[in-house]
Each structure stands twice: as structure tokens, then as C-alpha cells.
Design a protein around this motif. Sequence first.
Motif, PDB file in Angstrom:
ATOM      1  N   ASN A 141    -110.974  17.254  23.001  1.00  0.00           N
ATOM      2  CA  ASN A 141    -111.255  18.522  22.321  1.00  0.00           C
ATOM      3  C   ASN A 141    -110.082  19.496  22.445  1.00  0.00           C
ATOM      4  N   VAL A 142    -108.968  19.013  22.980  1.00  0.00           N
ATOM      5  CA  VAL A 142    -107.722  19.791  23.007  1.00  0.00           C
ATOM      6  C   VAL A 142    -106.619  18.941  22.385  1.00  0.00           C
ATOM      7  N   GLU A 143    -105.578  19.614  21.898  1.00  0.00           N
ATOM      8  CA  GLU A 143    -104.484  18.886  21.262  1.00  0.00           C
ATOM      9  C   GLU A 143    -103.608  18.223  22.324  1.00  0.00           C
ATOM     10  N   ILE A 144    -103.260  16.974  22.072  1.00  0.00           N
ATOM     11  CA  ILE A 144    -102.420  16.184  22.979  1.00  0.00           C
ATOM     12  C   ILE A 144    -101.288  15.578  22.161  1.00  0.00           C
ATOM     13  N   PHE A 145    -100.077  15.663  22.702  1.00  0.00           N
ATOM     14  CA  PHE A 145     -98.920  15.029  22.065  1.00  0.00           C
ATOM     15  C   PHE A 145     -98.498  13.866  22.950  1.00  0.00           C
ATOM     16  N   ALA A 146     -98.390  12.688  22.348  1.00  0.00           N
ATOM     17  CA  ALA A 146     -98.069  11.472  23.087  1.00  0.00           C
ATOM     18  C   ALA A 146     -96.896  10.754  22.429  1.00  0.00           C
ATOM     19  N   VAL A 147     -96.237   9.909  23.198  1.00  0.00           N
ATOM     20  CA  VAL A 147     -95.063   9.198  22.692  1.00  0.00           C
ATOM     21  C   VAL A 147     -95.113   7.735  23.131  1.00  0.00           C
ATOM     22  N   ILE A 148     -94.733   6.848  22.212  1.00  0.00           N
ATOM     23  CA  ILE A 148     -94.502   5.437  22.533  1.00  0.00           C
ATOM     24  C   ILE A 148     -92.989   5.264  22.605  1.00  0.00           C
ATOM     25  N   PHE A 149     -92.510   4.756  23.725  1.00  0.00           N
ATOM     26  CA  PHE A 149     -91.080   4.505  23.929  1.00  0.00           C
ATOM     27  C   PHE A 149     -90.840   3.006  23.771  1.00  0.00           C
ATOM     28  N   MET A 150     -89.856   2.643  22.936  1.00  0.00           N
ATOM     29  CA  MET A 150     -89.614   1.236  22.624  1.00  0.00           C
ATOM     30  C   MET A 150     -88.136   0.870  22.701  1.00  0.00           C
ATOM     31  N   ASP A 151     -87.898  -0.443  22.822  1.00  0.00           N
ATOM     32  CA  ASP A 151     -86.521  -0.930  22.777  1.00  0.00           C
ATOM     33  C   ASP A 151     -86.134  -1.166  21.315  1.00  0.00           C
ATOM     34  N   ARG A 152     -84.972  -1.741  21.089  1.00  0.00           N
ATOM     35  CA  ARG A 152     -84.453  -1.940  19.734  1.00  0.00           C
ATOM     36  C   ARG A 152     -85.378  -2.826  18.893  1.00  0.00           C
ATOM     37  N   ALA A 153     -86.040  -3.801  19.514  1.00  0.00           N
ATOM     38  CA  ALA A 153     -86.923  -4.720  18.785  1.00  0.00           C
ATOM     39  C   ALA A 153     -88.359  -4.195  18.677  1.00  0.00           C
ATOM     40  N   CYS A 154     -88.558  -2.942  19.041  1.00  0.00           N
ATOM     41  CA  CYS A 154     -89.880  -2.286  19.006  1.00  0.00           C
ATOM     42  C   CYS A 154     -90.875  -2.857  20.015  1.00  0.00           C
ATOM     43  N   ASN A 155     -90.334  -3.477  21.072  1.00  0.00           N
ATOM     44  CA  ASN A 155     -91.190  -3.845  22.198  1.00  0.00           C
ATOM     45  C   ASN A 155     -91.486  -2.560  22.967  1.00  0.00           C
ATOM     46  N   ILE A 156     -92.717  -2.406  23.366  1.00  0.00           N
ATOM     47  CA  ILE A 156     -93.114  -1.181  24.056  1.00  0.00           C
ATOM     48  C   ILE A 156     -92.582  -1.195  25.485  1.00  0.00           C
ATOM     49  N   ILE A 157     -91.852  -0.153  25.829  1.00  0.00           N
ATOM     50  CA  ILE A 157     -91.415   0.039  27.216  1.00  0.00           C
ATOM     51  C   ILE A 157     -92.552   0.712  27.973  1.00  0.00           C
ATOM     52  N   THR A 158     -93.040   1.786  27.413  1.00  0.00           N
ATOM     53  CA  THR A 158     -94.215   2.481  27.954  1.00  0.00           C
ATOM     54  C   THR A 158     -94.709   3.458  26.895  1.00  0.00           C
ATOM     55  N   HIS A 159     -95.847   4.008  27.137  1.00  0.00           N
ATOM     56  CA  HIS A 159     -96.377   5.086  26.302  1.00  0.00           C
ATOM     57  C   HIS A 159     -97.056   6.081  27.217  1.00  0.00           C
ATOM     58  N   GLN A 160     -96.998   7.341  26.816  1.00  0.00           N
ATOM     59  CA  GLN A 160     -97.633   8.340  27.659  1.00  0.00           C
ATOM     60  C   GLN A 160     -98.008   9.590  26.888  1.00  0.00           C
ATOM     61  N   LYS A 161     -99.048  10.234  27.399  1.00  0.00           N
ATOM     62  CA  LYS A 161     -99.460  11.539  26.895  1.00  0.00           C
ATOM     63  C   LYS A 161     -98.563  12.540  27.604  1.00  0.00           C
ATOM     64  N   MET A 162     -97.754  13.234  26.844  1.00  0.00           N
ATOM     65  CA  MET A 162     -96.719  14.078  27.450  1.00  0.00           C
ATOM     66  C   MET A 162     -97.054  15.561  27.492  1.00  0.00           C
ATOM     67  N   PHE A 163     -97.782  16.057  26.498  1.00  0.00           N
ATOM     68  CA  PHE A 163     -98.065  17.490  26.436  1.00  0.00           C
ATOM     69  C   PHE A 163     -99.525  17.700  26.073  1.00  0.00           C
ATOM     70  N   ILE A 164    -100.198  18.528  26.838  1.00  0.00           N
ATOM     71  CA  ILE A 164    -101.605  18.838  26.584  1.00  0.00           C
ATOM     72  C   ILE A 164    -101.703  20.329  26.308  1.00  0.00           C
ATOM     73  N   GLY A 165    -102.347  20.656  25.211  1.00  0.00           N
ATOM     74  CA  GLY A 165    -102.424  22.052  24.807  1.00  0.00           C
ATOM     75  C   GLY A 165    -103.836  22.577  24.750  1.00  0.00           C
ATOM     76  N   GLY A 166    -104.065  23.426  23.782  1.00  0.00           N
ATOM     77  CA  GLY A 166    -105.368  24.034  23.589  1.00  0.00           C
ATOM     78  C   GLY A 166    -106.057  23.433  22.382  1.00  0.00           C
ATOM     79  N   ILE A 167    -106.972  24.192  21.824  1.00  0.00           N
ATOM     80  CA  ILE A 167    -107.776  23.705  20.712  1.00  0.00           C
ATOM     81  C   ILE A 167    -106.939  23.477  19.456  1.00  0.00           C
ATOM     82  N   SER A 168    -105.920  24.299  19.242  1.00  0.00           N
ATOM     83  CA  SER A 168    -105.193  24.206  17.974  1.00  0.00           C
ATOM     84  C   SER A 168    -103.712  23.877  18.086  1.00  0.00           C
ATOM     85  N   GLU A 169    -103.188  23.770  19.316  1.00  0.00           N
ATOM     86  CA  GLU A 169    -101.770  23.429  19.430  1.00  0.00           C
ATOM     87  C   GLU A 169    -101.432  22.965  20.847  1.00  0.00           C
ATOM     88  N   ALA A 170    -100.324  22.244  20.927  1.00  0.00           N
ATOM     89  CA  ALA A 170     -99.749  21.844  22.213  1.00  0.00           C
ATOM     90  C   ALA A 170     -98.271  22.210  22.157  1.00  0.00           C
TER      91      ALA A 170
END
Length: 181
Positions: A95-124
Motif C-alpha cells: 500500500n506504499v510505493e516501492i522502487f526496485a531494481v534487477i541487476f544483470m550481467d551482459r547476457a541478462c543473467n540476474i546477479i540480484t534484485h532488490q527493493k531499494m526505495f520505499i516511499g509513501g502512498i503516492s511516491e518514493a
Amino acid sequence: EKRMITEKTNYELLAALVSSNKKVEAIMNHYAHNFYLITRATYEDLRNLGLTPQEAMRLVAALELFKRSYTTTNIKKIENSNDAYSIFKDLSFSNVEIFAVIFMDRACNIITHQKMFIGGISEAAVDVRIIFNRAIALSAVNLIGCHNHPSGYLQPSTADTTLCNQIKSAGKILQISLLDF
């Protein structure tokens, strides 16, 4: 009557987790009879609706099991936008805005993914420098950014477009590509 669990209504399934129809009605009314909104219920919310500590814990645990089963993925490589969606579809339960990122290598293999920024109801508040600091630390060369809109309004805002452009611009300098946003 002992019908199979799969034959029970949503109301009956909820009633199996709490002790009275009055409590089921309180939950249903609070969440506008919308089972999707119930997935956002917290222990404190349920206690405030009159559930006992045991009932609230039982319902929160059942909701968490549902969310985990719905969002668990074994994707190791991003092949298409559906793969990226699968990784972060749990953001829709927030119920709050979350900004997340998938980090990948050149072949688009996933290195990791994480929720990086957590905000309020309408923005992060998103800091592009922190995204790229993490990408460099991981030796990532491809990124996918993702965020939810708790309001349910899915059109990108002006701020979304601006952020996307900032990430793309910073990535060009660092040779780290934003593949999707």
C-alpha cells in the motif's frame, strides 16, 4: 456440511480462519469486500477490527503464504518483460510505493534484485546515485527498474518519465543499460 475446501466461497474460507461471522463482516466491510485489498491487511489492522491475537496471526500467516506462493520464482535470466514482472509482482500487494531494481550481467543473467526505495502512498524518493553505486559494486551492466502504483492508476506520471530519463542518461555515461522501466 463437509464440502471440499475448493468448493467453499471466499466468505466461507475467511470464516474458517476467524471465530465469528461478525468478524468476517467487519473484515469484509473494512476492505470494501475486495479480497485483493485484504492481502494488504496487517496484524494491527486485524486486531483493530476485533480479531483475537491468534485469529489475526492466523490470517496474516495465511495471507503471507498466499503472497509467497504467488510470487516465488526461479527465474535466473531475463528473457522478456514477463520474467521481470514475475520477480516483482509482489509489489502489487504493497500500500506504499516501492522502487526496485534487477541487476544483470551482459547476457541478462540476474546477479540480484532488490527493493531499494520505499516511499509513501503516492511516491518514493529515488536516488539514481545509489542505484548506480550498487550496480558498479555488483559489476552489473544491465538494469531493469520497477515500481508499483498503490493507487492502481498504471499510467506513468511525469515524475516517472523524468526518473526513467535520469537513469538512462546516467547509465549511458557508465555504460550500464536500463533495459526496461
